[in-house]
Scaffold this motif. Structure first.
Motif, PDB file in Angstrom:
ATOM      1  N   LYS A 140      12.872  15.277  28.148  1.00 53.01           N
ATOM      2  CA  LYS A 140      11.680  16.010  26.841  1.00 53.01           C
ATOM      3  C   LYS A 140      12.101  14.082  26.369  1.00 53.01           C
ATOM      4  CE  LYS A 140      13.045  20.546  24.959  1.00 53.01           C
ATOM      5  NZ  LYS A 140      13.309  20.808  23.070  1.00 53.01           N
ATOM      6  N   GLU A 158      12.744  13.568  20.884  1.00 39.88           N
ATOM      7  CA  GLU A 158      12.342  15.383  20.603  1.00 39.88           C
ATOM      8  C   GLU A 158      14.092  15.775  21.187  1.00 39.88           C
ATOM      9  OE1 GLU A 158       9.166  16.335  23.260  1.00 39.88           O
ATOM     10  OE2 GLU A 158       8.046  14.469  22.585  1.00 39.88           O
ATOM     11  N   HIS A 171      12.887   7.491  21.230  1.00 39.87           N
ATOM     12  CA  HIS A 171      11.133   7.899  21.977  1.00 39.87           C
ATOM     13  C   HIS A 171      11.583   7.056  23.458  1.00 39.87           C
ATOM     14  CE1 HIS A 171      10.124   4.571  19.024  1.00 39.87           C
ATOM     15  NE2 HIS A 171       9.562   4.329  21.062  1.00 39.87           N
TER      16      HIS A 171
END
Length: 129
Positions: A116, A120, A109
């Motif tokens: 993105k 993801e 993340h």
């Protein structure tokens, strides 16, 4: 995965940069089961007055910094180091004493890729090796 930065003296590193990149990428592919088609290497060529390095190193002294997704096993990381040291010495005559490697792992993340967050993305390779 990987963003790779390679630092060394211009006079030593620039003439071999393509072969260095090929060897390094092969090591990452073999140790991390990383896709052949994903290479992001950047060379930072330094002049002697800009590059201070420890006593006992030669002009071939090279620093490799790899930023990568977290998740690789300790065994995979140690295999990567081993392959880099062996192949650089065999193919480019750069001794293990002249190579330093740093891996910096961050969570998926913490990466923004192709519009993105990294967590993801649908990756076409495994991170946990």
């Amino acid at each position: 995965m990987g963003q790779v930065k390679i630092y060394g003296l211009r006079s030593a590193l620039s003439p071999i940069s393509r072969e260095f990149s090929d060897i390094l990428h092969g090591c990452v592919v073999d140790a991390f089961k990383y896709p052949e088609n994903k290479r992001a290497h950047r060379f930072f060529y330094l002049e002697p007055e800009e590059f201070f390095y420890p006593e006992g190193r030669s002009q071939q002294y090279t620093i490799i910094e790899i930023s990568l997704f977290e998740g690789r096993s300790i065994e995979a990381k140690k295999l990567l180091y081993k392959l880099i040291f062996e192949r650089m010495e065999t193919h480019l005559k750069i001794t293990p004493n002249d190579i330093e490697i740093t891996l910096t792992e961050t969570p998926l993340h913490n990466w923004g890729i192709r519009g993105k967050a990294g967590d993801e993305l649908a990756l076409d390779y495994r991170v946990a090796v």
